[in-house]
Design an enzyme around this catalytic site. Structure first.
Site, PDB file in Angstrom:
ATOM      1  N   ARG A   1       0.857  -1.183   0.000  1.00  0.00           N
ATOM      2  CA  ARG A   1       0.000   0.000   0.000  1.00  0.00           C
ATOM      3  C   ARG A   1       0.894   1.234   0.000  1.00  0.00           C
ATOM      4  O   ARG A   1       1.537   1.556   0.993  1.00  0.00           O
ATOM      5  CB  ARG A   1      -0.914  -0.021   1.237  1.00  0.00           C
ATOM      6  CG  ARG A   1      -1.602   1.292   1.507  1.00  0.00           C
ATOM      7  CD  ARG A   1      -2.670   1.187   2.567  1.00  0.00           C
ATOM      8  NE  ARG A   1      -2.264   0.572   3.806  1.00  0.00           N
ATOM      9  CZ  ARG A   1      -1.580   1.195   4.781  1.00  0.00           C
ATOM     10  NH1 ARG A   1      -1.190   2.436   4.628  1.00  0.00           N
ATOM     11  NH2 ARG A   1      -1.282   0.555   5.890  1.00  0.00           N
TER      12      ARG A   1
ATOM     13  N   HIS B   1      -3.630   3.995   4.875  1.00  0.00           N
ATOM     14  CA  HIS B   1      -4.689   2.988   4.948  1.00  0.00           C
ATOM     15  C   HIS B   1      -6.008   3.601   4.469  1.00  0.00           C
ATOM     16  O   HIS B   1      -6.711   3.030   3.637  1.00  0.00           O
ATOM     17  CB  HIS B   1      -4.833   2.482   6.376  1.00  0.00           C
ATOM     18  CG  HIS B   1      -6.003   1.586   6.590  1.00  0.00           C
ATOM     19  ND1 HIS B   1      -6.068   0.317   6.056  1.00  0.00           N
ATOM     20  CD2 HIS B   1      -7.160   1.773   7.260  1.00  0.00           C
ATOM     21  CE1 HIS B   1      -7.220  -0.238   6.401  1.00  0.00           C
ATOM     22  NE2 HIS B   1      -7.905   0.625   7.124  1.00  0.00           N
TER      23      HIS B   1
ATOM     24  N   TYR C   1       4.444   5.008  11.307  1.00  0.00           N
ATOM     25  CA  TYR C   1       4.809   3.612  11.522  1.00  0.00           C
ATOM     26  C   TYR C   1       5.674   2.995  10.418  1.00  0.00           C
ATOM     27  O   TYR C   1       6.005   1.817  10.471  1.00  0.00           O
ATOM     28  CB  TYR C   1       3.551   2.751  11.733  1.00  0.00           C
ATOM     29  CG  TYR C   1       2.502   2.866  10.650  1.00  0.00           C
ATOM     30  CD1 TYR C   1       2.575   2.111   9.481  1.00  0.00           C
ATOM     31  CD2 TYR C   1       1.420   3.730  10.797  1.00  0.00           C
ATOM     32  CE1 TYR C   1       1.616   2.215   8.497  1.00  0.00           C
ATOM     33  CE2 TYR C   1       0.442   3.835   9.812  1.00  0.00           C
ATOM     34  CZ  TYR C   1       0.544   3.073   8.669  1.00  0.00           C
ATOM     35  OH  TYR C   1      -0.420   3.172   7.689  1.00  0.00           O
TER      36      TYR C   1
END
Length: 362
Positions: A256, A260, A269
């Site tokens: 990705r 998200h 992260y």
């Protein structure tokens, strides 16, 4: 990070390679059409993110980086197959000839994202993580009961979900039922490396496709950034399912590239070096490289596809901005096909409540 063993037909540099078990046999035009799909879907997805950032959508779930997994698998489906998506299968939706504006009503909050699932063989977007796998398995069990498997023109089902969903109880229960009843369903896991912020290695100590072994059906890992390999693997799995040979699991190993959803901040992260490493495996650039190496397209062709994609995006934007706002009383519409006395009474009470504010300035 070294690439794991997976089915690959197109290297990141656009070189064609062979695999002993999977292959494709496309015409030159079909290769070009796959590239067109990838470019247009990416451009429409970018427009979705832009619209959200401008306050025109409540949220957007981007597919950036996952175009090959969706286009390859979507184009491998037969017309009669049924799709059960999550909430980011915009590429698969495109392959089913659904107007790309359809999910935008959902994300804009003006409708529930509904379309005729039987007409398009594509169910509504599912927000609850993993729930669609149970729906897909039940539907597939029904196909078997109806005797619609066992032939070339039989039906099969594909259920899409992410690497995070594979840890959900619903998904594992779907695996159990699908295996027990030899349901004609293919579980398509887009492993984009993160369950929102949790990396896949923290939730799974073995490759995800190996989960299938414990349930008694085959699993395979494919290079999810390779549109040709994704097509080939999906076609084999779906043909197997429609011939009554039971379920299968495909793990599309992809990434990705964005957040998200537009409410997420991936910089919290993961680092830029990881993103740059995956950018070198970009599915769109890979397919373009293949077309160039095979001399199947020239600069004029690529420019024409970019222009077409821009036109699609502009049209989409204009139509999204003019989506009609629903009347509040519309919540009572379509609850029952023929209405009900209780629903009529509730609608009347609601309308009276609304009218009580008229002239009050509220």
């Amino acid at each position: 990070m070294a690439d794991p063993a997976f089915v690959q037909l197109l290297t990141p540099d656009g070189e064609r390679v062979e695999h002993p078990d999977y292959s494709v046999d496309f015409t030159d035009q079909e290769y070009r059409d796959l590239y067109r799909d990838l470019v247009i879907v990416r451009r429409l997805d970018t427009e979705g993110t832009t619209l959200q950032r401008q306050g025109q959508l409540g949220i957007w779930a981007s597919l950036a980086g996952q175009e090959a997994a969706q286009i390859g698998s979507g184009r491998a489906l037969a017309e009669q197959d049924m799709v059960f998506p999550t909430y980011r299968e915009h590429g698969v939706l495109w392959t089913r000839d659904i107007d790309p504006i359809m999910p935008f009503g959902l994300f804009r909050g003006v409708d529930l994202g509904g379309w005729d699932a039987q007409k398009y063989r594509f169910q509504g977007y599912t927000i609850v993580i993993g729930a669609q796998t149970l729906h897909a398995t039940g539907y597939a069990m029904g196909i078997t009961k109806d005797g619609k498997v066992g032939t070339d023109d039989g039906e099969a089902v594909i259920a899409y979900f992410g690497d995070g969903a594979i840890s959900q109880g619903d998904v594992n229960e779907a695996f159990i039922y699908a295996a027990a009843y030899d349901a004609p369903v293919v579980f398509f896991c887009q492993n984009n490396q993160y369950a929102i912020s949790v990396p896949v290695h923290k939730q799974a100590k073995t490759p995800l496709f190996k989960r299938a072994d414990g349930f008694g059906f085959p699993g395979v890992r494919v290079d999810g950034n390779d549109v040709l390999a994704t097509y080939a693997v999906t076609k084999v799995a779906m043909d197997r399912a429609r011939h009554g040979q039971g379920p299968g699991l495909i793990e599309a190993f992809t990434y990705r590239m964005g957040a998200h959803t537009t409410t997420d901040d991936p910089t919290r992260y993961r680092d830029k070096s990881e993103e740059e490493e995956w950018r070198l495996k970009d599915p769109v650039a890979r397919m373009r490289g293949f077309l160039e190496k095979q001399q199947l397209a020239d600069d004029d062709y690529f420019a024409s596809i970019d222009a077409e994609a821009a036109e699609h995006a502009l049209s989409l934007r204009e139509r999204v901005l003019t989506l009609p706002e629903p009347k509040p009383s519309a919540i009572f519409d379509h609850v029952y096909p023929n209405g009900s006395p209780l629903l009529d009474a509730e609608r009347a009470e609601f309308l009276a409540y609304q009218e009580s504010f008229e002239g009050s300035g509220h």
